[in-house]
Design an enzyme around this catalytic site. Structure first.
Site, PDB file in Angstrom:
ATOM      1  N   CYS A 135       0.838  -1.198   0.000  1.00  7.82           N
ATOM      2  CA  CYS A 135       0.000   0.000   0.000  1.00  7.82           C
ATOM      3  C   CYS A 135       0.873   1.249   0.000  1.00  7.82           C
ATOM      4  CB  CYS A 135      -0.919  -0.001   1.226  1.00  7.82           C
ATOM      5  SG  CYS A 135      -1.933   1.492   1.374  1.00  7.82           S
ATOM      6  N   CYS A 138      -0.407   4.102   2.232  1.00  6.89           N
ATOM      7  CA  CYS A 138      -0.184   3.866   3.658  1.00  6.89           C
ATOM      8  C   CYS A 138       1.270   4.129   4.049  1.00  6.89           C
ATOM      9  CB  CYS A 138      -0.533   2.420   4.029  1.00  6.89           C
ATOM     10  SG  CYS A 138      -2.145   1.858   3.478  1.00  6.89           S
ATOM     11  N   ASP A 139       2.210   3.640   3.238  1.00  7.90           N
ATOM     12  CA  ASP A 139       3.605   3.567   3.666  1.00  7.90           C
ATOM     13  C   ASP A 139       4.580   4.438   2.882  1.00  7.90           C
ATOM     14  OD1 ASP A 139       2.830   1.684   5.566  1.00  7.90           O
ATOM     15  OD2 ASP A 139       3.078   0.023   4.164  1.00  7.90           O
TER      16      ASP A 139
END
Length: 310
Positions: A135, A138-139
């Site tokens: 993701c 997300c990261d």
């Protein structure tokens, strides 16, 4: 005789599930949506969506997901959190086991979507969360000013590679073929981005690192030559797996685990419908998921109206 707890239960809170929830609630069905994580599904982890009609400048996945949830709740949709472990018949209703709870409904819509496929190379699982990710939204910010790898050549891989250039010094897009599968307009942006370098005809054979990702071992599929690539993180986008493990033996699935439906979203089990990425279909996009969800909820409403209930 026992009565159903709900008219309609929807398993999964992505665009298909949220749309089904909106239509079910507006039809004045007592409707419950069960979501394992956070509403929005894969859409919620997409940084920028520009092919969903009505947003001429695009919209972020989290913003679109939040708007869908808020709209559905305004009409009375109930939302609970947990993973559906089992679906079973308890005549004349369907019963869902959600964590430690059991809930019954007259009709069910399965909209559990998909999850990222793992490549299965050494180091991928042991370094997950320590430089291995699925993701970018997300990261991505964790890899500021680093070189990173993105594995894949479809829409998700190329879109997320473009997003990651906001943070990374260089993004290596590793693709096993000599041409990308992503939409042409997305390909053009990748080709024009000076931070993206595409490694054609190449596969990952190992993720290298002890406490975190330090590099990748690569092999050219045509020449069989090998090389090492130093990166601080790697994002995998090599396909999807349907979230249908709890449905085996209950519904008819294809050989990849996707739910088989007719054009009304009805499955092989009477009173159970499926919508979105979880069903066998040609195109998996937010626009098609929304259409599926609306159709499934309408079909569920007509099914409920057609029967006599305790």
């Amino acid at each position: 005789m026992e009565k159903a707890g709900y008219d309609l239960i929807i398993a999964g809170g992505g665009p298909a599930g949220l749309t089904a929830g909106l239509y079910g609630a507006r039809a004045r069905l007592r409707t419950l949506l069960v979501e394992k994580m956070a509403p929005g599904g894969q859409a919620a982890s997409t940084f920028h969506i520009e092919n969903y009609p009505g947003f001429d400048q695009g919209i972020s996945g989290p913003d679109l997901s939040q708007a869908m949830e808020t709209q559905a709740k305004r009409f009375g949709l109930e939302v609970t959190y947990g993973e559906v472990k089992r679906l079973g018949a308890r005549e004349p209703f369907w019963e869902l086991e959600i964590e430690e709870r059991k809930m019954s409904a007259k009709a069910v819509i399965v909209a559990t979507g998909v999850e990222p496929r793992k490549l299965g190379v050494p180091g991928e699982e042991t370094l997950r969360g320590r430089g291995v990710s699925y993701c970018a939204t997300c990261d991505g910010p964790f890899f500021k000013d680093q070189d990173i790898g993105v594995i894949g050549g479809g829409d998700s891989a190329v879109e997320e590679a473009l997003y990651l250039t906001r943070f990374a010094s260089r993004v290596y897009l590793v693709h096993r073929r000599d041409a990308l599968r992503a939409e042409k307009i997305i390909q053009e942006r990748a080709f024009e981005n000076p931070k993206i370098e595409i490694l054609w005809d190449t596969v990952v054979t190992r993720v290298v690192g002890d406490s975190g990702v330090e590099g990748l071992e690569l092999q050219n599929v045509k020449t069989k030559d090998t090389r090492s690539l130093k990166v601080g993180g790697v994002f995998f986008y090599v396909g999807w797996l349907s979230n249908t493990g709890f449905l085996r033996g209950i519904l008819n699935l294809d050989d990849q685990g996707y739910v088989l439906t007719d054009d009304t979203m009805a499955t092989s089990a009477v009173g159970v419908f499926a919508a979105g990425d979880v069903r066998k279909k040609l195109l998996r996009q937010i626009a098609t998921a929304v259409g599926d969800g609306a159709t499934a909820a309408f079909a569920a409403e007509k099914y409920i109206e057609s029967r006599k209930w305790p």
